[in-house]
Write a protein that holds these residues in place. Sequence first.
Motif, mmCIF file in Angstrom:
data_model
loop_
_atom_site.group_PDB
_atom_site.id
_atom_site.type_symbol
_atom_site.label_atom_id
_atom_site.label_comp_id
_atom_site.label_asym_id
_atom_site.label_seq_id
_atom_site.Cartn_x
_atom_site.Cartn_y
_atom_site.Cartn_z
ATOM 1 N N ALA A 72 6.602 -14.420 4.084
ATOM 2 C CA ALA A 72 7.432 -15.257 3.218
ATOM 3 C C ALA A 72 6.788 -15.568 1.874
ATOM 4 C CB ALA A 72 7.792 -16.553 3.937
ATOM 5 N N VAL A 73 5.478 -15.748 1.842
ATOM 6 C CA VAL A 73 4.852 -16.140 0.574
ATOM 7 C C VAL A 73 4.973 -15.026 -0.450
ATOM 8 C CG1 VAL A 73 2.720 -16.757 -0.571
ATOM 9 C CG2 VAL A 73 3.249 -17.720 1.663
ATOM 10 N N TRP A 124 6.756 -12.120 -0.499
ATOM 11 C CA TRP A 124 8.050 -11.553 -0.863
ATOM 12 C C TRP A 124 9.017 -12.609 -1.389
ATOM 13 C CZ3 TRP A 124 12.957 -10.320 2.098
ATOM 14 C CH2 TRP A 124 13.732 -9.401 1.378
ATOM 15 N N LEU A 125 9.041 -13.774 -0.724
ATOM 16 C CA LEU A 125 10.033 -14.790 -1.102
ATOM 17 C C LEU A 125 9.498 -15.808 -2.095
ATOM 18 C CD1 LEU A 125 11.585 -15.492 2.411
ATOM 19 C CD2 LEU A 125 12.291 -13.831 0.685
ATOM 20 N N GLY A 126 8.223 -16.150 -1.966
ATOM 21 C CA GLY A 126 7.664 -17.184 -2.831
ATOM 22 C C GLY A 126 7.238 -16.610 -4.163
ATOM 23 N N ILE A 127 6.294 -15.683 -4.112
ATOM 24 C CA ILE A 127 5.788 -15.100 -5.358
ATOM 25 C C ILE A 127 6.802 -14.126 -5.934
ATOM 26 C CG2 ILE A 127 3.965 -13.639 -6.301
ATOM 27 C CD1 ILE A 127 2.117 -14.824 -4.152
ATOM 28 N N GLY A 128 7.537 -13.484 -5.060
ATOM 29 C CA GLY A 128 8.540 -12.549 -5.537
ATOM 30 C C GLY A 128 7.976 -11.160 -5.765
ATOM 31 N N ALA A 129 6.913 -10.826 -5.039
ATOM 32 C CA ALA A 129 6.371 -9.477 -5.171
ATOM 33 C C ALA A 129 7.210 -8.509 -4.352
ATOM 34 C CB ALA A 129 4.919 -9.446 -4.688
ATOM 35 N N GLY A 130 7.181 -7.241 -4.752
ATOM 36 C CA GLY A 130 7.943 -6.244 -3.993
ATOM 37 C C GLY A 130 9.357 -6.135 -4.532
ATOM 38 N N PRO A 131 10.128 -5.202 -3.990
ATOM 39 C CA PRO A 131 11.474 -4.945 -4.515
ATOM 40 C C PRO A 131 12.432 -6.065 -4.140
ATOM 41 C CG PRO A 131 11.113 -3.675 -2.538
ATOM 42 C CD PRO A 131 9.816 -4.349 -2.829
ATOM 43 N N TRP A 132 13.580 -6.094 -4.803
ATOM 44 C CA TRP A 132 14.535 -7.173 -4.538
ATOM 45 C C TRP A 132 15.303 -6.951 -3.250
ATOM 46 C CZ3 TRP A 132 19.545 -5.502 -4.234
ATOM 47 C CH2 TRP A 132 19.838 -4.278 -4.872
#
Lengths: 305, 305, 495, 332
Positions: C353-354, C356-364
């Motif tokens: 969760a941190v 991908w969802l928190g920092i927003g790393a990786g694809p959408w």
Amino acid sequence: MVVVLVVLVLGVGVFRPGFLDADNLLSTGRNAAYVGLMAAGMVFPLAMREVDLSVGGNFALSMVVGAVLMRDGMPPWLAVPVILLMATALGALNGVITTYARIPSFIVTLATALLFRGIALAFAAGKQIFEVPRDNSFFVDLGGRYLGVPVTLPLLVVLGAVLTLVFTRTRFGAQVRAIGSNPDAAAYTGLPVDRIRIQALAVSGLMAGVAGTLALAFFMSGDPTLGEGFELTAIAAAIIGGTALGGGRGSVPGAIIGALILALVTSALVFFRIPINWTSFATGAVILVAVAADAALRRYRTRTI
Amino acid sequence: MVVVLVVLVLGVGVFRPGFLDADNLLSTGRNAAYVGLMAAGMVFPLAMREVDLSVGGNFALSMVVGAVLMRDGMPPWLAVPVILLMATALGALNGVITTYARIPSFIVTLATALLFRGIALAFAAGKQIFEVPRDNSFFVDLGGRYLGVPVTLPLLVVLGAVLTLVFTRTRFGAQVRAIGSNPDAAAYTGLPVDRIRIQALAVSGLMAGVAGTLALAFFMSGDPTLGEGFELTAIAAAIIGGTALGGGRGSVPGAIIGALILALVTSALVFFRIPINWTSFATGAVILVAVAADAALRRYRTRTI
Amino acid sequence: MLRAAGLVKHYGGVTALDGGDIELRDGEIHALVGENGAGKSTLVKILCGVVTPDAGAVTLDDAPVRFAGPRAAAARGIAIVAQELSLFPDLTVAENLFIADLPRRYGLLSLATMERRAAPVLADLGLAEVPTRATAGELSLADRQLLEVSRALLTGPRVLILDEPTSALPAAAVDRLHAVLRRVAARGIAVLYISHFLQEVRRVADRISVLRDGRPALRGVPTAELGLDDLVRAMLGDAAPAHRPAARRHRPRSGPGVTLTDVDVPGRLAGVSLSVAPGEIVGIAGLEGAGHLAVLDLVCGLGRPAAGRVGLLGGPGPRSFRDAVRRGVAFVPGDRKRFGLMLDQPVWENATAVRWLGIGAGPWWRRGRELRARAETNLRRMRFRGDMYGLAGELSGGNQQKVVFAKWLDAGSAVIVLDDPTRGVDVGARGEMHEIVRELADDGRVVLLASTDLAELTELCHRVVVLRRGAVVGELSAGELTEQRLSTAINAGFA
Amino acid sequence: GDDSGGGGDEEGRLEMGIAVANVSLNFAIEMSDGATQAATDDGNVDFQVVGPPDTDGPAEVQLFQNLVTTARDGVILENLDPPLFTRPAAEAIDSGVPVIALDTSPTDGSKIEFYVGNDNYDLGAQMAGELLKHLSPTATGTVVVGVPNPGTPVLDNRAAGIKETLNAKAPGITVLGPFQTYSEPTKNYSAWSSLVSAHGDALAFLGVGDADSYDLARLKQEKNGKWLTAGFDVDDKTLQAVKDGTNFTTIDPEHYLKGYLASAMLIKSVRGELELPKGWFVSPGLIVTKENVDDVIQRGSTPAAAKAGYQSQIDSLLKDPAANTKPMDQAR
Ligand SMILES: Nc1ncnc2c1ncn2[C@@H]1O[C@H](COP(=O)(O)OP(=O)(O)OP(=O)(O)O)[C@@H](O)[C@H]1O
Ligand SMILES: Nc1ncnc2c1ncn2[C@@H]1O[C@H](COP(=O)(O)OP(=O)(O)OP(=O)(O)O)[C@@H](O)[C@H]1O
Ligand SMILES: O[C@@H]1[C@@H](O)[C@H](O)OC[C@H]1O
Ligand SMILES: [Mg+2]
Ligand SMILES: [Mg+2]
């Protein structure tokens, strides 16, 4: 809350002194009382994460059943306990279905709202029931005024006080709040969650019945179309008054004041002669401003204290 | 869900074959599509513990604005993006007010429902607007049928599929579910909670706009009074479809099927010729039975699997 | 005397208990230890009727009992303090204490009765200062844990079960609790005590049982007959670490880390300055309210200084928690249920969760395979024992904590802020987690650690900064860092 | 019965029906009663009534569409929101089901060519005329007009009739409004209560809806008002208020009659006994005052009494439908 209420009344009064007329304020208060009573009852289900969308239907059915009983010869004061018992039982029924069919109360009460109003419609066969003994003290006194004050208003205050005590100072009230605050822990602690749910919904049913009884006393007729949309207004009033949709917290006086604020907004706009096509807009805008002001005020206070 | 839907259709069809008439089912489906689209959009706010009571108002405003633009000469297909942009912006506005005035979305959207509908009324000067270019392909094709099927229906399927993907397969969808699952933990994981809230409400606004656009194409008129009470039906459909009011869980296809079930219940009663005084009662009762059956079925399945 | 024999419990495919048994004698403190997921909480839940066993029997005074639920168990005098806090945050302290049986007068709750009955218990546990009208949600985690113990004691039990009651407690509170338990046992009450602090267990318990993989490894052995190593071996079996890994040499780097310069936070900090360099593990210690947690808040963007400057990796202090996270701060919170986990979501989604969802790393869009692979890697590093595809809420407490750590590990942050990071974690895994923290520091990360576990601070930190009343009162570094000196510094300051 | 229907099946039994705006309010019930009675009088019509519990346009659309699949021989469409039915009505007509409009005039594209309805503007004008009988010709002051919900053509036309007539005939009178008075009866009461407080010196309060009538009466009693009050429709409480003199009048759009006429003419045309004229068949309304209120009460007591009460009007109006029919675009 109270601050917003007072500012609203005085603010409008400055521009439109007629608004401050005792009679106008008293009538507005009485008109708000029905939703106010339902909002006070609604605090119980809301505080335990349930909701009762059937209060409008229960309200209409209470009025119709009361009117039919009275028309058919039952002494009005004797009909009152019958109405209240029925309304409470219907509320409890919501709880029973929610519990045993395991459907969210939102859906159950949305359906029973139709059900209750449907029974009222069938009962009244599409007509208003007004052949009631209007000279009976039930209508004259309960529906009338005492020293110029609509009797409904002191009753609202008394019932509000009683429900406040029930909510904050009784075992039942504490259990309701506990369940809303942490349902898992409540089950773990062995609180009778199912029974409390049924009781909480019964309370909101009872208050719909009380509102129906008072409306019957005032309007002197039973009408199955009454009270449509009251459920949302009652929930809104409760939330404005500090009850959390997420459960755990609630305030009975807050709910009643919330109902008064909503009613005052509508009434105030009349004094400003809002054209019909703008009434809806103005109502929405003023509610937003009033509630936002209240929220800002609360934040300000908790910050300074 | 699907089981209940199919049983409902076939069950009624056995007794009243006319119900299975393709045309009847297709128009019932099309009529359910507006609420279905709003229910699909509603999954987003609900799954993050917010609610959007303004979809009915947004729907009405979208229709009226669209109708006015088209009446005043804007090419219908050009008006579509304008409508959708506006509806999305209004949804986002709900989110902005909820976030920055720190009022529960229940209250904000209850007020903006009045506000939006009020703007529609004022914009339409209280009139129904039907002086639109009815021969335009917007009305003929989008509002019409293709191979006998109302174009609205395949659109509902496509949009449902897209929203399902957004909800289950994108970062945004996962963020929505994470916030609904545990708002505190989401904040302490660094999620942009405020932004996601605004976006989720924008999605539900957008879907109200889409529903409004399709309704405009079909009804060929804008009417500020339309869509009252749609919000509750949409929420009910979403909940029936498996979205939790308490957040964290949701299903876009479920919401759409929920809307279909609700529409079919009403429609089926016509075929059973329920006396009008009893339709309200019967509607409530059948909804209860259908939802209870669905709940029981799910329990049975999870138990056996 | 409460006895359980041959308890078996399966959750789907998972076997939580496989022949668990225990015998609680009146007047004795009986400790139960075991790895995370060994089945301790499950056993306890069976004893108090929360969970029904698939096989096995429970007897009370030699008569078989089968409790329908915790209320039925309570009626027979069995009180429990559950591992996962089960307080009502919106209710007052008094209401929380008596929720199962609220005293009334004239039909209304009697606050006076509640206060009278609660006062001695609260005083014993050091909660005398807590107002009974405050809502429980406003209390610190430690106070909440003590509140639960008070609640159990107030039922006047004959069997008292405590599932990790000290995981969030500072040392002084642990001592107070032990004193209370000894007094309670002396009155003839049977006590079951679960903890991962083996020293603590050996200090307080009369007998010790050990569970391993749901089976008893030791049954009620008198404490005197057991050494620490015996215990560890019983718990971990062959997997027992032969020796404690030696602390690595401290190699602070140059380069920007975390700095506080003359920082004031009204009511919490006054003129605090400190700095932590990359590669350093620095402990921040103090009594409750001393301000050490305020330091962590500033670094995480959960508060802003009224005066002074916070520096983060060469930049200004974070504007918000999210800003801190995106600029490379990881925060492992102590209250995992509230701030750490989505209990109703799968473990692997929690663990990713941190990033991908928190920092927003990786694809959408979701790349499930990749996310699951990352989750698996990090969870394995944490010695996670459980189903990665199961719901986080179904994990044992210690494994939940590992998931929280794992999700921050995934973020690859440059600054690691830890608040009781090994709360409820078993000795074996605790050692592993410490090793990971050391690796992170060796890798040039900045590590800040607060812990109620003094041993953790001394084992892990290169130095510990001690605060009292919002001010730094001193610092203990490598050579002088012992539990004894740390405790003195925290409680008495540096004379 | 058999669902397939279709004009003229074996024994000439017709499958027909009416869709109404709701099934809970007196006005809609009267219309459906009248329409049903005409079918009963024919003797060989299977007649069905559908409508949502509360006024709800889109819900009625769905029910209408369901109805046209069973009532293949003809459907009467009563509603408050005609634009909604433009396409559904056209689709029904295209599929061969005769559809006529009742109470509210149909829109252009609906393909509906025959409409039975009141002259609502004129009903408003009549109310204004009745009011002026109770005021001195030179009266000065204000009259407050209320409309329950904005955007309903029937009601807007009535309000316009009142307003324009008073402006023309009584220059001393200022007409305020229309203001929104809401259709839910308790909200309606609150709205009027505020309006009365805000305009304590008004000469009269006039509403154009059903709840307006009885709520204004209750309000006048409660406040011992000296102002004049009146509204529309013949709900039981409203008639009571006219009878005891609280309201000086109520305007009866004679919903039963309207429903009967529409149904009777549709049946006749389907049977080929009548060529339906194109346009707006003007159904009359009635000014109800103390003088005639007892007849109206008697007429409303049972469906049979209604039939008896309206019989002569029915006979004369049905004699030559074309004579009572005006061009559709004049409907108001
Ligand atoms: N509700 C549940 N559903 C599925 N599995 C469960 C559930 N509760 C516990 N388990 C599993 O049972 C096993 C034993 O868990 P338990 O909580 O008893 O461990 P524990 O010894 O208390 O561990 P800890 O020291 O971490 O608290 C674990 O593998 C856990 O994942
Ligand atoms: N409950 C489970 N238990 C064990 N393994 C599982 C479970 N669910 C999924 N997996 C593993 O994850 C793999 C991918 O599963 P699935 O296709 O359902 O995921 P997905 O969400 O479609 O992934 P992606 O986003 O990559 O397409 C499967 O091959 C399986 O090995
Ligand atoms: O007379 C009726 C009116 O009272 C109602 O409100 O709308 C429809 C009308 O026909
Ligand atoms: Mg445990
Ligand atoms: Mg896949």
